[in-house]
Design an enzyme around this catalytic site. Structure first.
Site, PDB file in Angstrom:
ATOM      1  CG  ASP A  65      -2.054   1.111   1.351  1.00  0.00           C
ATOM      2  OD1 ASP A  65      -1.893   1.881   0.553  1.00  0.00           O
ATOM      3  OD2 ASP A  65      -2.786   1.169   1.909  1.00  0.00           O
ATOM      4  CG  HIS A  66       2.900   4.200  -3.144  1.00  0.00           C
ATOM      5  ND1 HIS A  66       3.680   4.891  -2.448  1.00  0.00           N
ATOM      6  CD2 HIS A  66       3.602   3.903  -4.362  1.00  0.00           C
ATOM      7  CE1 HIS A  66       4.944   5.169  -3.183  1.00  0.00           C
ATOM      8  NE2 HIS A  66       4.755   4.630  -4.208  1.00  0.00           N
ATOM      9  NE  ARG A  67      -4.216   3.639   1.551  1.00  0.00           N
ATOM     10  CZ  ARG A  67      -5.266   3.305   1.750  1.00  0.00           C
ATOM     11  NH1 ARG A  67      -6.386   4.069   1.938  1.00  0.00           N
ATOM     12  NH2 ARG A  67      -5.561   1.992   2.050  1.00  0.00           N
TER      13      ARG A  67
END
Length: 516
Positions: free
Chosen positions: A486-488
């Site tokens: 998850d790039h968040r």
């Protein structure tokens, strides 16, 4: 007084369950904690015991029907209760049937408009009925308790396909572990029920879809709609005989009889309608096959869709020389043959060491509060493909286990998954997932993250390949690792660092020993 046993809460986040098969019938005598029904939730097939003893007077639902949690399941009367026919049934609250109202309840279950007058409905309005392929339509059964043993499904608790060799390559391949599959877990009605509300019906009209003739049919019961659909009856051509011109089940049956010029007994179960034919392919006609999206399959679909909607996922991968890892496994098992360690267990140990160094990947995003929650414990999910669908059993507090303990727990989890005995609690709460799709004979994948987790490590097959070692070409055991994250919660530096650490441990197990 009779007592009503409602469908209990079967696990975290479960709001309904589908009846797989009844273990009792109306008129049977049951004891406390006797299994009365087998149900399928979005996570498991569960045997449900009844907390009451007595005689079964009503079964609320049929095989293939979905029941909401908290709604009536079985009505039990005391053994010394006198009089009354078990076939008549009781209202959902257990009160005796008022005289003269049995006919109204029969009409109500058959979809009659007479439910608007006299005795009210005894079924929860939120209940959805679904029909399995090859199972008589629910609308053909008059009474929830009748024919309780009909339509039982065989083989409801099939186990996983473990260590599958499908698609194996011509070269040498390594047994990579006990269970494998895709990356998401486990959520039920798959034919939309369109019915007007009771208020509209009291007003003398029920809003329904326009038929072929453009006129609106006055229908309030979804069962009548289903009956008409199964028999190919256009509701806009049917003259309703119910209050205000409402179309009843009897009207649909009469129209169907007239159209077919044959007698149809109202008590006979209806044969399922044939699937619509599709266009001919290469001169040969083929039929569509309709598969209900239900149970685990629907839960998987819902979770995968949510993951794709909410998580900006990225996948990175690397090829690794796993020869050193396999040699290490062979040495461990030779020294301790009573407690063998699988390749999957060693990969799990590598992941746990990597998460200690890169804890950002052991996180979840709370979108409601705008926070990233980093988990202090590692609950390791292991993706497994079973005959019921994709499940991800969770090994709680995996970081506290030794490699031998982790291997033993993986073996127990595999056995439970194969037997179909995993409780719903074992299928929730994961913080990181390990996905061994190499057992299917594939090299790589871009799996979908198991929401709400933040990362997933995928492992491809390990096979003999040419590899350069110290400037010389050699044949080595090579596999591919992929990390979807998850790039968040992190950027490429963290994700790349984790994957490189895992790859180094696979290629040089001494790196793993130095970090555990």
């Amino acid at each position: 007084m009779s007592r009503v046993f409602n469908l209990p809460d079967l696990g975290e986040g479960l709001t309904e369950a589908e009846i797989v098969s009844w273990r009792v019938a109306v008129g049977d005598t049951v004891t406390v904690d006797q299994i009365v029904v087998e149900v399928e939730t979005a996570k498991a097939v569960v045997d449900v015991p009844c907390p009451y003893a007595g005689r079964v007077v009503a079964l609320h639902g049929t095989a293939g029907e979905s029941r909401p949690v908290g709604q009536p399941l079985v009505t039990i009367a005391p053994l010394d209760a006198a009089g009354g026919s078990p076939d008549a049934g009781l209202p959902g609250d257990g009160r005796p049937e008022p005289p003269g109202h049995a006919a109204y309840r029969e009409q109500e279950r058959a979809g009659s408009g007479n439910v608007l007058i006299g005795y009210g409905t005894g079924h929860a309005p939120t209940t959805r009925r679904r029909r399995r392929v090859g199972t008589p339509p629910a609308g053909s059964r008059a009474g929830a308790g009748a024919g309780s043993s009909a339509g039982l499904r065989a083989g409801s608790s099939a186990g996983p396909r473990v260590g599958s060799s499908a698609g194996s390559s011509a070269g040498s391949r390594v047994d990579q572990g006990e269970i494998g599959g895709d990356s998401s877990v486990p959520g039920h009605d798959f034919s939309s029920i369109d019915a007007a509300g009771a208020g509209a019906a009291r007003g003398g009209a029920a809003s329904a879809g326009a038929g072929a003739g453009g006129g609106a049919a006055l229908v309030i019961s979804p069962l009548v709609r289903r009956l008409a659909r199964d028999r190919g009856v256009d509701l806009t051509t049917v003259r309703g005989t119910g209050p205000g011109g409402i179309v009843r089940r009897a009207d649909v049956e009469e129209a169907s009889t007239a159209a077919s010029s044959s007698t149809v007994l109202a008590a006979a179960p209806l044969a399922p309608a044939p699937a619509p034919a599709v266009a001919a392919v290469s001169g040969a006609a083929e039929d569509d096959v309709v598969v209900p999206l239900r149970g685990v399959r629907k839960a998987v679909a819902d979770k995968l869709s949510r993951s794709r909607r909410e998580i900006p996922d990225v996948t990175i991968w690397v090829d690794v020389d796993a020869t050193g890892l396999l040699d290490t496994r062979a040495a461990i098992n030779a020294a301790n043959p009573e407690q063998p360690v699988s390749v999957l267990a060693l990969l799990a140990r590598v992941c746990l060491a990597g998460l200690r160094r890169y804890p950002d990947l052991n996180s979840r995003v709370d979108t409601g509060r705008g926070e990233i929650v980093r988990s202090g414990r590692v609950h390791l999910g292991i993706a497994a493909q079973t005959d019921r669908g994709l499940v991800v059993p969770v090994i709680a507090d995996a970081h506290r286990m030794t490699t031998t303990e982790l291997a033993a727990e993986l073996a127990r989890t595999t056995a439970d998954a194969r037997a179909g005995t995993l409780p719903p609690a074992r299928l929730t709460g994961g913080t990181f997932t390990l996905n061994n799709y190499g057992v299917f004979g594939v090299d790589g994948s871009t799996p979908i993250i198991n929401h709400p987790e933040a990362a997933l490590l995928g492992v491809g097959r390990i096979v003999d390949k040419p590899w350069v070692v110290d400037g010389q070409l050699a044949v080595r055991k090579v596999g591919q690792l992929s990390l979807t994250f998850d790039h968040r919660v992190c950027d490429g530096g963290v994700a790349g660092g984790f994957l490189r650490f895992v790859a180094d441990c696979v290629e040089q197990p001494a790196v793993l020993i130095a970090n555990v």
